[in-house]
Design a protein around this motif. Structure first.
Motif, PDB file in Angstrom:
ATOM      1  N   ALA A  13       0.812  -1.219   0.000  1.00  0.00           N
ATOM      2  CA  ALA A  13       0.000   0.000   0.000  1.00  0.00           C
ATOM      3  C   ALA A  13       0.847   1.272   0.000  1.00  0.00           C
ATOM      4  O   ALA A  13       0.416   2.306  -0.514  1.00  0.00           O
ATOM      5  CB  ALA A  13      -0.919  -0.011   1.217  1.00  0.00           C
ATOM      6  N   GLU A  18       1.419   8.078  -2.018  1.00  0.00           N
ATOM      7  CA  GLU A  18       1.594   9.423  -2.590  1.00  0.00           C
ATOM      8  C   GLU A  18       0.593   9.712  -3.711  1.00  0.00           C
ATOM      9  O   GLU A  18       0.481  10.856  -4.151  1.00  0.00           O
ATOM     10  CB  GLU A  18       3.027   9.587  -3.100  1.00  0.00           C
ATOM     11  N   PHE A  24      -3.028   0.535   4.673  1.00  0.00           N
ATOM     12  CA  PHE A  24      -3.893  -0.395   5.391  1.00  0.00           C
ATOM     13  C   PHE A  24      -4.076  -0.003   6.840  1.00  0.00           C
ATOM     14  O   PHE A  24      -5.184   0.047   7.364  1.00  0.00           O
ATOM     15  CB  PHE A  24      -3.226  -1.758   5.311  1.00  0.00           C
ATOM     16  N   ARG A  25      -2.940   0.230   7.473  1.00  0.00           N
ATOM     17  CA  ARG A  25      -2.990   0.519   8.896  1.00  0.00           C
ATOM     18  C   ARG A  25      -2.755   1.994   9.121  1.00  0.00           C
ATOM     19  O   ARG A  25      -1.663   2.417   9.465  1.00  0.00           O
ATOM     20  CB  ARG A  25      -1.966  -0.323   9.643  1.00  0.00           C
ATOM     21  N   GLN A  91       0.609  -6.477  -3.674  1.00  0.00           N
ATOM     22  CA  GLN A  91      -0.454  -6.818  -2.716  1.00  0.00           C
ATOM     23  C   GLN A  91      -1.615  -5.844  -2.881  1.00  0.00           C
ATOM     24  O   GLN A  91      -2.658  -6.015  -2.268  1.00  0.00           O
ATOM     25  CB  GLN A  91       0.077  -6.693  -1.284  1.00  0.00           C
ATOM     26  N   VAL A  93      -4.741  -3.761  -4.298  1.00  0.00           N
ATOM     27  CA  VAL A  93      -5.941  -4.076  -5.061  1.00  0.00           C
ATOM     28  C   VAL A  93      -6.330  -2.899  -5.951  1.00  0.00           C
ATOM     29  O   VAL A  93      -7.285  -2.992  -6.714  1.00  0.00           O
ATOM     30  CB  VAL A  93      -7.103  -4.489  -4.124  1.00  0.00           C
ATOM     31  N   ASP A  94      -5.575  -1.789  -5.844  1.00  0.00           N
ATOM     32  CA  ASP A  94      -5.831  -0.674  -6.771  1.00  0.00           C
ATOM     33  C   ASP A  94      -5.264  -1.036  -8.147  1.00  0.00           C
ATOM     34  O   ASP A  94      -4.604  -2.059  -8.315  1.00  0.00           O
ATOM     35  CB  ASP A  94      -5.242   0.638  -6.214  1.00  0.00           C
ATOM     36  N   HIS A 109      -3.410 -10.276  -4.207  1.00  0.00           N
ATOM     37  CA  HIS A 109      -4.559 -10.138  -3.297  1.00  0.00           C
ATOM     38  C   HIS A 109      -5.837  -9.721  -4.016  1.00  0.00           C
ATOM     39  O   HIS A 109      -6.749  -9.196  -3.387  1.00  0.00           O
ATOM     40  CB  HIS A 109      -4.236  -9.123  -2.187  1.00  0.00           C
ATOM     41  N   THR A 176       5.726  -1.787   1.915  1.00  0.00           N
ATOM     42  CA  THR A 176       4.887  -2.772   2.611  1.00  0.00           C
ATOM     43  C   THR A 176       5.375  -2.939   4.045  1.00  0.00           C
ATOM     44  O   THR A 176       6.578  -2.902   4.310  1.00  0.00           O
ATOM     45  CB  THR A 176       4.812  -4.114   1.848  1.00  0.00           C
ATOM     46  N   SER A 177       4.411  -3.122   4.961  1.00  0.00           N
ATOM     47  CA  SER A 177       4.761  -3.176   6.383  1.00  0.00           C
ATOM     48  C   SER A 177       5.374  -4.515   6.782  1.00  0.00           C
ATOM     49  O   SER A 177       5.890  -4.654   7.876  1.00  0.00           O
ATOM     50  CB  SER A 177       3.508  -2.933   7.219  1.00  0.00           C
ATOM     51  N   ASN A 201      11.200   1.653   1.940  1.00  0.00           N
ATOM     52  CA  ASN A 201       9.989   1.907   2.730  1.00  0.00           C
ATOM     53  C   ASN A 201      10.137   3.223   3.486  1.00  0.00           C
ATOM     54  O   ASN A 201      11.245   3.671   3.777  1.00  0.00           O
ATOM     55  CB  ASN A 201       9.759   0.759   3.722  1.00  0.00           C
ATOM     56  N   GLU A 203       9.461   3.908   6.525  1.00  0.00           N
ATOM     57  CA  GLU A 203      10.001   3.741   7.887  1.00  0.00           C
ATOM     58  C   GLU A 203      10.429   2.289   8.034  1.00  0.00           C
ATOM     59  O   GLU A 203      10.092   1.458   7.198  1.00  0.00           O
ATOM     60  CB  GLU A 203       8.917   4.081   8.915  1.00  0.00           C
ATOM     61  N   ALA A 219       8.420   6.413  -1.504  1.00  0.00           N
ATOM     62  CA  ALA A 219       8.565   5.594  -2.711  1.00  0.00           C
ATOM     63  C   ALA A 219       8.746   6.471  -3.950  1.00  0.00           C
ATOM     64  O   ALA A 219       9.515   6.129  -4.848  1.00  0.00           O
ATOM     65  CB  ALA A 219       7.345   4.684  -2.868  1.00  0.00           C
TER      66      ALA A 219
HETATM   67  P1  NAD Z   1       0.402  -1.520   5.106  1.00  0.00           P
HETATM   68  O1  NAD Z   1      -0.549  -0.380   5.160  1.00  0.00           O
HETATM   69  O2  NAD Z   1       0.375  -2.541   6.173  1.00  0.00           O
HETATM   70  O3  NAD Z   1       1.876  -0.917   5.073  1.00  0.00           O
HETATM   71  C1  NAD Z   1       2.227   0.158   4.236  1.00  0.00           C
HETATM   72  C2  NAD Z   1       3.706   0.469   4.409  1.00  0.00           C
HETATM   73  O4  NAD Z   1       4.022   1.492   3.496  1.00  0.00           O
HETATM   74  C3  NAD Z   1       4.077   0.970   5.811  1.00  0.00           C
HETATM   75  O5  NAD Z   1       5.217   0.282   6.268  1.00  0.00           O
HETATM   76  C4  NAD Z   1       4.384   2.452   5.591  1.00  0.00           C
HETATM   77  O6  NAD Z   1       5.436   2.922   6.410  1.00  0.00           O
HETATM   78  C5  NAD Z   1       4.827   2.462   4.143  1.00  0.00           C
HETATM   79  N1  NAD Z   1       4.588   3.738   3.457  1.00  0.00           N
HETATM   80  C6  NAD Z   1       3.626   4.652   3.676  1.00  0.00           C
HETATM   81  N2  NAD Z   1       3.757   5.680   2.828  1.00  0.00           N
HETATM   82  C7  NAD Z   1       4.844   5.405   2.055  1.00  0.00           C
HETATM   83  C8  NAD Z   1       5.506   6.083   0.993  1.00  0.00           C
HETATM   84  N3  NAD Z   1       5.085   7.269   0.537  1.00  0.00           N
HETATM   85  N4  NAD Z   1       6.584   5.505   0.431  1.00  0.00           N
HETATM   86  C9  NAD Z   1       7.041   4.308   0.862  1.00  0.00           C
HETATM   87  N5  NAD Z   1       6.458   3.607   1.877  1.00  0.00           N
HETATM   88  C10 NAD Z   1       5.371   4.153   2.447  1.00  0.00           C
HETATM   89  O7  NAD Z   1       0.221  -2.163   3.685  1.00  0.00           O
HETATM   90  P2  NAD Z   1       0.634  -3.589   3.085  1.00  0.00           P
HETATM   91  O8  NAD Z   1       1.934  -4.022   3.673  1.00  0.00           O
HETATM   92  O9  NAD Z   1       0.498  -3.468   1.620  1.00  0.00           O
HETATM   93  O10 NAD Z   1      -0.457  -4.632   3.620  1.00  0.00           O
HETATM   94  C11 NAD Z   1      -1.788  -4.312   3.680  1.00  0.00           C
HETATM   95  C12 NAD Z   1      -2.789  -5.070   2.830  1.00  0.00           C
HETATM   96  O11 NAD Z   1      -3.822  -4.117   2.563  1.00  0.00           O
HETATM   97  C13 NAD Z   1      -2.343  -5.534   1.480  1.00  0.00           C
HETATM   98  O12 NAD Z   1      -2.551  -6.878   1.469  1.00  0.00           O
HETATM   99  C14 NAD Z   1      -3.270  -4.860   0.455  1.00  0.00           C
HETATM  100  O13 NAD Z   1      -3.990  -5.840  -0.260  1.00  0.00           O
HETATM  101  C15 NAD Z   1      -4.265  -4.088   1.226  1.00  0.00           C
HETATM  102  N6  NAD Z   1      -4.375  -2.648   0.836  1.00  0.00           N
HETATM  103  C16 NAD Z   1      -4.238  -2.252  -0.440  1.00  0.00           C
HETATM  104  C17 NAD Z   1      -4.295  -0.913  -0.777  1.00  0.00           C
HETATM  105  C18 NAD Z   1      -4.136  -0.518  -2.222  1.00  0.00           C
HETATM  106  O14 NAD Z   1      -4.513  -1.291  -3.097  1.00  0.00           O
HETATM  107  N7  NAD Z   1      -3.574   0.661  -2.499  1.00  0.00           N
HETATM  108  C19 NAD Z   1      -4.496   0.045   0.203  1.00  0.00           C
HETATM  109  C20 NAD Z   1      -4.648  -0.396   1.526  1.00  0.00           C
HETATM  110  C21 NAD Z   1      -4.594  -1.752   1.832  1.00  0.00           C
END
Ligand code: NAD
Length: 235
Positions: A13, A18, A24-25, A91, A93-94, A109, A176-177, A201, A203, A219
């Motif tokens: 995510a 950006e 997600f969290r 991962q 879904v966008d 996913h 990804t977290s 990432n 953080e 990113a």
């Molecule tokens: P996550 O929200 O758990 O983690 C996101 C990570 O990205 C965090 O570690 C955060 O520090 C980092 N982050 C935030 N902004 C950033 C940036 N500008 N540049 C780089 N890193 C950045 O998301 P996840 O690990 O993908 O897991 C969550 C699940 O939620 C996935 O399985 C996904 O299917 C789903 N999801 C998808 C979307 C989407 O499709 N965009 C959005 C939310 C959740």
């Protein structure tokens, strides 16, 4: 590392943050104001199909208001110009990798712009709302649901992804977290296969310690710089 030939990239995510899509969290551990277990489990779909379908209808509709960012575009350049094997596993879904133009891409996913028949397993592109009880064009059961892999369900294309990781020289995780399995375990598989591992990432993540190199930043800045370095042989 010198001349990585086969690259596997995992995105989460964070790569879409950006572009304006919430991760997600977010604050309070909620996803767009909802507890994960209320919108992202098979139990939730059974208990409150209206809520779950509506949640994904809103996420799908929101895609019309966002655009791919510099990180998505950089990965398209890599896809186009990299002569070795490359697999982009998202991962997300966008549809931002798709709209940017990535071709060697797998959505492990599922996808907001897709629907799944819970009765016959048919998957097909879908746009607009998807009311619960919609009939499947393939088997006619009133069983269409969002094509999202919920917690407890098997992600798509796992065999293909694992094969690609086992034969890659470089595994890169972006935004990804490292908290959602099995994707969070890919770095261990890559290390086991002898690949170099790199994390980009915002953080430090739950998995940072498992990577050879972990670079912190947005990113939209880190990914274009890394792609330039790979394509010029400087990575
Ligand atoms: P996550 O929200 O758990 O983690 C996101 C990570 O990205 C965090 O570690 C955060 O520090 C980092 N982050 C935030 N902004 C950033 C940036 N500008 N540049 C780089 N890193 C950045 O998301 P996840 O690990 O993908 O897991 C969550 C699940 O939620 C996935 O399985 C996904 O299917 C789903 N999801 C998808 C979307 C989407 O499709 N965009 C959005 C939310 C959740």
């Amino acid at each position: 590392m010198t001349d990585p030939r086969n690259i596997v990239i995992l995105t989460g995510a964070g790569i879409s943050a950006e572009s304006g899509i919430a991760t997600f969290r977010g604050p309070g551990g909620l996803w767009e104001g909802h507890r994960v277990e209320d919108v992202c489990t098979p139990q939730a779909l059974r208990a409150d199909p209206d809520l779950v379908h509506r949640f994904y209808d809103l996420r799908r509709a929101a895609l019309t208001r966002v655009e791919p960012n510099a990180a998505h575009h950089a990965l398209v350049r890599l896809d186009r110009d990299w002569a070795g094997d490359l697999l982009l596993v998202t991962q997300n879904v966008d549809d931002l990798h798709d709209r940017a133009g990535s071709r060697r891409l797998l959505h492990m996913h599922g996808e907001l712009k897709s629907r799944l028949c819970a009765a016959c397993g048919d998957r097909a592109p879908h746009d607009g709302d998807l009311p619960p009880g919609s009939a499947c064009p393939a088997c006619h059961a009133p069983a269409l649901r969002p094509d999202i892999v919920f917690f407890g369900e098997m992600p798509y294309a796992m065999e293909r992804i694992e094969d690609a990781i086992l034969s890659c020289d470089l595994f890169v995780s972006i935004g990804t977290s490292g908290a959602v399995y099995p994707a969070a375990g890919f770095v261990e598989l890559a290390r086991h296969a002898g690949a170099a591992t790199l994390e980009l990432n915002l953080e430090r993540s739950a998995g940072s310690a498992r990577f050879d190199d972990s670079r912190l930043g947005a990113a939209g800045t880190l990914v274009p710089a890394w792609v330039d370095a790979v394509l010029t042989g400087a990575a």
